[in-house]
Write an enzyme that holds these catalytic residues in place. Sequence first.
Site, mmCIF file in Angstrom:
data_model
loop_
_atom_site.group_PDB
_atom_site.id
_atom_site.type_symbol
_atom_site.label_atom_id
_atom_site.label_comp_id
_atom_site.label_asym_id
_atom_site.label_seq_id
_atom_site.Cartn_x
_atom_site.Cartn_y
_atom_site.Cartn_z
ATOM 1 N N SER A 1 8.654 12.609 -3.522
ATOM 2 C CA SER A 1 8.101 11.253 -3.573
ATOM 3 C C SER A 1 9.003 10.260 -2.862
ATOM 4 O O SER A 1 8.542 9.200 -2.450
ATOM 5 C CB SER A 1 7.864 10.813 -5.022
ATOM 6 O OG SER A 1 9.079 10.789 -5.738
ATOM 7 N N THR B 1 11.704 6.828 -7.886
ATOM 8 C CA THR B 1 10.858 5.698 -7.503
ATOM 9 C C THR B 1 10.827 4.608 -8.573
ATOM 10 O O THR B 1 10.302 3.536 -8.338
ATOM 11 C CB THR B 1 9.410 6.136 -7.141
ATOM 12 O OG1 THR B 1 8.791 6.674 -8.298
ATOM 13 C CG2 THR B 1 9.414 7.157 -6.023
ATOM 14 N N GLU C 1 20.148 9.788 5.183
ATOM 15 C CA GLU C 1 20.428 9.702 3.741
ATOM 16 C C GLU C 1 21.910 9.843 3.416
ATOM 17 O O GLU C 1 22.455 9.115 2.590
ATOM 18 C CB GLU C 1 19.637 10.808 3.032
ATOM 19 C CG GLU C 1 19.547 10.641 1.534
ATOM 20 C CD GLU C 1 18.474 9.644 1.116
ATOM 21 O OE1 GLU C 1 17.828 9.035 1.991
ATOM 22 O OE2 GLU C 1 18.292 9.458 -0.094
ATOM 23 N N CYS D 1 17.889 5.335 -3.245
ATOM 24 C CA CYS D 1 17.545 6.022 -4.497
ATOM 25 C C CYS D 1 18.590 7.049 -4.906
ATOM 26 O O CYS D 1 18.808 7.273 -6.097
ATOM 27 C CB CYS D 1 16.173 6.672 -4.376
ATOM 28 S SG CYS D 1 15.970 7.704 -2.925
ATOM 29 N N THR E 1 0.811 -1.223 0.000
ATOM 30 C CA THR E 1 0.000 0.000 0.000
ATOM 31 C C THR E 1 0.843 1.271 0.000
ATOM 32 O O THR E 1 0.327 2.349 -0.255
ATOM 33 C CB THR E 1 -0.934 0.029 1.228
ATOM 34 O OG1 THR E 1 -0.115 -0.105 2.405
ATOM 35 C CG2 THR E 1 -1.941 -1.097 1.195
ATOM 36 N N HIS F 1 15.507 12.741 -8.695
ATOM 37 C CA HIS F 1 16.588 13.279 -7.877
ATOM 38 C C HIS F 1 17.658 13.872 -8.791
ATOM 39 O O HIS F 1 18.176 13.182 -9.683
ATOM 40 C CB HIS F 1 17.225 12.170 -7.029
ATOM 41 C CG HIS F 1 16.355 11.666 -5.921
ATOM 42 N ND1 HIS F 1 15.128 12.199 -5.604
ATOM 43 C CD2 HIS F 1 16.565 10.673 -4.999
ATOM 44 C CE1 HIS F 1 14.616 11.552 -4.571
ATOM 45 N NE2 HIS F 1 15.455 10.626 -4.185
#
Lengths: 345, 345, 345, 345
Positions: free
Chosen positions: A174, A323, A197, A144, A12, A237
């Site tokens: 996102s 993503t 990160e 990512c 989800t 990004h």
Amino acid sequence: MSKIPVAILGATGTVGQKFIVLLQNHPHFEIRELVASPRSAGKPYAEAASWKQDIPVPEDIAGKIVKSLDETLESTILFSGLDSSVAGEAETRFAEAGHFVISNSKNHRMDKDVPLVIPEINPDHFEIIRKQPYKGAIITNSNCSTMFIAMALAPLHKAFGVEAVQATTMQAISGAGYPGVPSIDILGNVVPFIGGEEDKVETEPQKILGTLAGDHIDHAPFPVSAQCTRVPVFDGHTETLSIKLGKKASVDEVKEVLRNFRGMPQEKKLHSAPEFPILVTEQEDRPQPARDIWLQGGMSTVVGRVRECPVLDIKMTILGHNTVRGAAGAAILNAEAMVALGYIS
Amino acid sequence: MSKIPVAILGATGTVGQKFIVLLQNHPHFEIRELVASPRSAGKPYAEAASWKQDIPVPEDIAGKIVKSLDETLESTILFSGLDSSVAGEAETRFAEAGHFVISNSKNHRMDKDVPLVIPEINPDHFEIIRKQPYKGAIITNSNCSTMFIAMALAPLHKAFGVEAVQATTMQAISGAGYPGVPSIDILGNVVPFIGGEEDKVETEPQKILGTLAGDHIDHAPFPVSAQCTRVPVFDGHTETLSIKLGKKASVDEVKEVLRNFRGMPQEKKLHSAPEFPILVTEQEDRPQPARDIWLQGGMSTVVGRVRECPVLDIKMTILGHNTVRGAAGAAILNAEAMVALGYIS
Amino acid sequence: MSKIPVAILGATGTVGQKFIVLLQNHPHFEIRELVASPRSAGKPYAEAASWKQDIPVPEDIAGKIVKSLDETLESTILFSGLDSSVAGEAETRFAEAGHFVISNSKNHRMDKDVPLVIPEINPDHFEIIRKQPYKGAIITNSNCSTMFIAMALAPLHKAFGVEAVQATTMQAISGAGYPGVPSIDILGNVVPFIGGEEDKVETEPQKILGTLAGDHIDHAPFPVSAQCTRVPVFDGHTETLSIKLGKKASVDEVKEVLRNFRGMPQEKKLHSAPEFPILVTEQEDRPQPARDIWLQGGMSTVVGRVRECPVLDIKMTILGHNTVRGAAGAAILNAEAMVALGYIS
Amino acid sequence: MSKIPVAILGATGTVGQKFIVLLQNHPHFEIRELVASPRSAGKPYAEAASWKQDIPVPEDIAGKIVKSLDETLESTILFSGLDSSVAGEAETRFAEAGHFVISNSKNHRMDKDVPLVIPEINPDHFEIIRKQPYKGAIITNSNCSTMFIAMALAPLHKAFGVEAVQATTMQAISGAGYPGVPSIDILGNVVPFIGGEEDKVETEPQKILGTLAGDHIDHAPFPVSAQCTRVPVFDGHTETLSIKLGKKASVDEVKEVLRNFRGMPQEKKLHSAPEFPILVTEQEDRPQPARDIWLQGGMSTVVGRVRECPVLDIKMTILGHNTVRGAAGAAILNAEAMVALGYIS
């Protein structure tokens, strides 16, 4: 050949939703199970998910009943977009039960016996799963932001040697999932901090560019310095890089090496592989997230503004779809590579 | 003491408008003349300007008739926010005619006999105007992105020596003037290129941190590598810096030196001087343009996230108000400094 | 005169923070107590609140220990920015205990014996607090979107009669509090729904423009139709209105009546009162939230584009600062009016 | 059947670019000529255009030499995205020369003998081109904001009669072309004015819903009141509507009629026709431009929040893709309809 049944863990969430979108009409994989937290379990997917993709929930998915993480699953491959608060334990449990867990979560990335793979770069690292104590296996892809840096570094490291890297990232919202970043914090703003990160960007590239050495990976020895920021961009990004090379190279040589980069996904023409893993643009004001993230289906790393750096050697701007190539697409490509290489059948 | 009459060159532009706002109720300067292109000349200011400030046009300014650049002016000081396409020639002509041209334009910044001054850093450079062949003089301030870098470097250069600098900027749209950046190009986007900007950031700090040597400035010898980007932020340039120091220093020593930085504007309590030229924040997600640009009236440089850099020595995020401290406010502070130092009376 | 001690209920929230900003240096009120949920209680304010204002937390507030909602309070006036999930019960309890609860929450607005006051319009409605069963009293101001509609309607209703109103709102994200609207939902988007909002806009103006009739208010009888949307704007609600009048009026007559509107806050020169409650602009592309919300300290309603409507009679665009005049500022002005009228001493 | 050769007038502009994107792989039309202003003429298209689409310039288009507006053209159909400053005269000239000019420009829309057609609604109006004095013909589609209003009104007008319409639009920046809206004017802002737009929205629906009466169209007699605003959205116009019906209808009846709407493009399965011209959503916070504009390839009108209006009868929020269904896609569908109906062969 019948399709391999797959489950999506964390179905989800933002990454889970992207898995569903990217697996539509996939030639080898078929979504058999959708798995989420107890709060969602037992509900039809369309009701359980706060769907944020730009296509509607696929019809065959909408009515599927969401399973709970503690249920027994039947799928061969489990794509994991689980939140890191639960991913660690759950992924281990599923690997023990015999599943191939192809994970986008950070928890196991730095485990000694878990491969951190970008199939264009280090598909030989898959081999280390044989050292795992599980009946199945855990395979991870990178963060990512790391993804596009590792892609840009890989051919340069091979051709010239990489000795040091400076990176500043400008990351899309996102990447923070949903609800993620409050609009009050990011509209017309830059937030110069993303928890955890920088540490990932400073350590993952060295494992990916490392060397398989029996039961472990020898990490590449160069330092990476990262400054990670969030900007009001939806997807994509953008990252500035400065790189110190082991052997001097001209701007043209660097571009040539980047342009010629290919890996096993290209050789084996994997379904999700971009024809060109790296696109080099000569337009002086590109790449841009609002314009270039969907090149090659969101699976390529776009490099622009390659030029000399007065402090290190070479600098450039890189971009990728966080993503797609940076998350769900990376995991799917890993699964395709493992099938092609005979690890999964 | 009666106020010194000043003119604003390029009065209808973005920087010109900011000069008008910042000079409201100034204790020493009085706006006598508004000067713009022939297209605006002869019209009341409120009609000639496409006013974009968040206060209305001041009443005493609204009805003032705009003069043309080729008219003879009577003001002692001319604040120039002229477009670089006309600034070079016009500023020279006004200096020849005996005016003090305090310019925010780039044209004369690198001229051998023109000081490029940030009064906290190099007020002694004003002295070089005595080498200028003009009856008046031309004085410049730095590019808006250079400003905050030079501010952060100055105390570090003095205390430890600066040997190399890596900078990535995330610049606000207001820096591009009006109409400036089309919304189609920047909404939800990052543009990794600003024409001419990187060259300024890579060369101006060395002149500002240079040493007056008779008839010229010996530039400081360290290299700066800049990557300049535009982001969807209204006001405020955010910049990531990595710095190589001549002498090792701990994060705490660096913060201490930044915090203690003061210059002649603070000593002489100049009207537009911030009490603290540099503010160091300990909040891990600051500075942010939407929150911090108005600290100290938009005249301070806000530094955050000071930490070790695995590639160079120290890294940090810096922020400043690009049209205040980075443009109009910088020029006004230069004028105040020159009055306080006796160059203008 | 010593200052009246006030408490802020819901002090850590968005509206609570705005109360703190607006009460700095207030001539009559002094913040004595900060009250919030049990989660924040016992902590210094600066630690308990996720501060989002563009000035730092005031020094005398930063260290103040936050009290819990269930503690006994000593302040005369309690400004309430409580979440509606707790406001109803808590405000009643405090009124019973003898406090004047000046509330921005929706819970009691439509109670028969609770005045819903905009002091320029219906200060006589304060009188109904005498019908309340409390030792103290509850006084409310309107919803943020209602505020500007009621302001624009009030003089027109008096001069011409209002018979019907169509409104579409384009509301700022700050109206949703913090964390409020996820950025993924609003960046580059319009959300055509705000829970509960249309109902408030469709019913509150009639109470405000109603008539005090002994123990209740006779609501004005005209229908309002509202369509409420959220747009990616930080502060400032923009609203389009179409109005059917009881008596025909020209565009010029309508503008004249709007411009001449004054009320008791202007007559009594209340501290927070704008000199002009309504500003009418003739610029064809105004009002705009990014440019006009701070006119008169954020306390005025800006009206533009007044023109004939081919369906009803008159249409226009209106704008106001949703967290100042539309929330905290409205409550403060109510308190100032009650002091001036002798209800509070 | 060989493809019909088409030219694009104004090929370098925003609408021209969208024509190029939408005509890729078109089964019946083939781009033969690209036409633009003298400034672009003679250059390869990729060099002449400031390309802003999210796919690269198609390969067969990139090298095509742009023709000048004053050249003789050979294509049968000319799709016009010309700027209104030149469209009027140029389109007339090309129609005289025998071309079918399918125009998105406003200039000829209200000409007595020029059809303003949405093929789902009034394909019979094409017939009026027989009254034109040209060897070829001019055919127009509506303004981008009108499009979605007319689509929503058409089935309601047929079923119940439309007696009055109130509309507020929240329009995307792409509607203003390039460079279009300066970012300084729209980032975090709403601009409540779009030059000329309200007049179009208030007059075009009546012609589209009018009746062919020999040599002219009898316009439908209901009034439309429009308030047009610009919001920081990339693509997609969101509009609130309130409608007075001739005959009372329940919300369910209205939704039923909207859902069942079909026209000749659906019957004849035209290439660019959406399967459902109107999609009715039951999600309370939809439609949203960032989520719903690409439904059915950007060719559908999405209707949500259908409910009773306390002032008129029914209100709703509508949405459509302004540069697809609202511009280039509308013109292409008109051309397909004319081919299907035998006007063009």
